[in-house]
Each structure stands twice: as C-alpha cells, then as structure tokens.
Design a protein around this motif. Structure first.
Motif, PDB file in Angstrom:
ATOM      1  N   LEU A  58       0.867  -1.179   0.000  1.00  0.00           N
ATOM      2  CA  LEU A  58       0.000   0.000   0.000  1.00  0.00           C
ATOM      3  C   LEU A  58       0.900   1.223   0.000  1.00  0.00           C
ATOM      4  N   GLU A  59       0.592   2.174  -0.875  1.00  0.00           N
ATOM      5  CA  GLU A  59       1.381   3.389  -0.937  1.00  0.00           C
ATOM      6  C   GLU A  59       0.456   4.587  -1.005  1.00  0.00           C
ATOM      7  N   LEU A  60       0.623   5.517  -0.074  1.00  0.00           N
ATOM      8  CA  LEU A  60      -0.150   6.749  -0.068  1.00  0.00           C
ATOM      9  C   LEU A  60       0.266   7.578  -1.263  1.00  0.00           C
ATOM     10  N   VAL A  61      -0.700   7.987  -2.077  1.00  0.00           N
ATOM     11  CA  VAL A  61      -0.425   8.788  -3.273  1.00  0.00           C
ATOM     12  C   VAL A  61      -0.627  10.246  -2.913  1.00  0.00           C
ATOM     13  N   GLU A  62       0.419  11.032  -3.055  1.00  0.00           N
ATOM     14  CA  GLU A  62       0.358  12.436  -2.677  1.00  0.00           C
ATOM     15  C   GLU A  62      -0.390  13.273  -3.705  1.00  0.00           C
ATOM     16  N   GLU A  63      -0.248  12.939  -4.974  1.00  0.00           N
ATOM     17  CA  GLU A  63      -0.862  13.754  -6.015  1.00  0.00           C
ATOM     18  C   GLU A  63      -1.417  12.834  -7.101  1.00  0.00           C
ATOM     19  N   ILE A  64      -2.627  13.134  -7.557  1.00  0.00           N
ATOM     20  CA  ILE A  64      -3.235  12.361  -8.628  1.00  0.00           C
ATOM     21  C   ILE A  64      -3.273  13.237  -9.866  1.00  0.00           C
ATOM     22  N   ASN A  65      -2.660  12.749 -10.916  1.00  0.00           N
ATOM     23  CA  ASN A  65      -2.671  13.481 -12.199  1.00  0.00           C
ATOM     24  C   ASN A  65      -3.793  12.948 -13.049  1.00  0.00           C
ATOM     25  N   ALA A  66      -4.773  13.775 -13.342  1.00  0.00           N
ATOM     26  CA  ALA A  66      -5.940  13.353 -14.139  1.00  0.00           C
ATOM     27  C   ALA A  66      -5.656  13.434 -15.608  1.00  0.00           C
TER      28      ALA A  66
END
Length: 61
Positions: free
Chosen positions: A53-61
């Motif tokens: 599991l890795e926390l995603v800091e930023e999601i690029n749409a």
C-alpha cells in the motif's frame, strides 16, 4: 504481528481496516480522530499473498 480481517464491502470488492494509530502516525487523522481531507492509496499485488500500500500524494488526471 497484528492481524486484520478481510471484509466484504460490496459485490465487487473487499477491504481491510487500517488501525487509527497507524493513520495517526502518517498524519492522516485530525484532532477528533477523523480522516483529515481526501487521500488515495495505490494497492499493488506483488506476490502470492502479498500486497503493498502506498499513499499517493498527487493524482494526475
């Protein structure tokens, strides 16, 4: 080693709870113990019976 139960969420998914103490250590809870903001986690199957599991800091749409 702490054990967490796999739970059915709906027809197409299951989930595992994350202990609030661990979420607090990551700074994901507010003072009231509630999830602060919106967060996304990338779950990756890496081997038989193993996931990361890795926390995603930023999601690029």
């Amino acid at each position: 080693m702490a054990l967490n139960k796999l739970r059915k969420l709906d027809q197409n998914s299951a989930g595992v709870t994350l202990p609030k103490d661990d979420l607090r250590l990551e700074g994901l809870l507010d003072e009231a113990g509630e999830i602060a903001g919106e967060h996304h986690v990338h779950i990756r199957h890496v081997d038989d019976g193993k996931w990361t599991l890795e926390l995603v800091e930023e999601i690029n749409a």
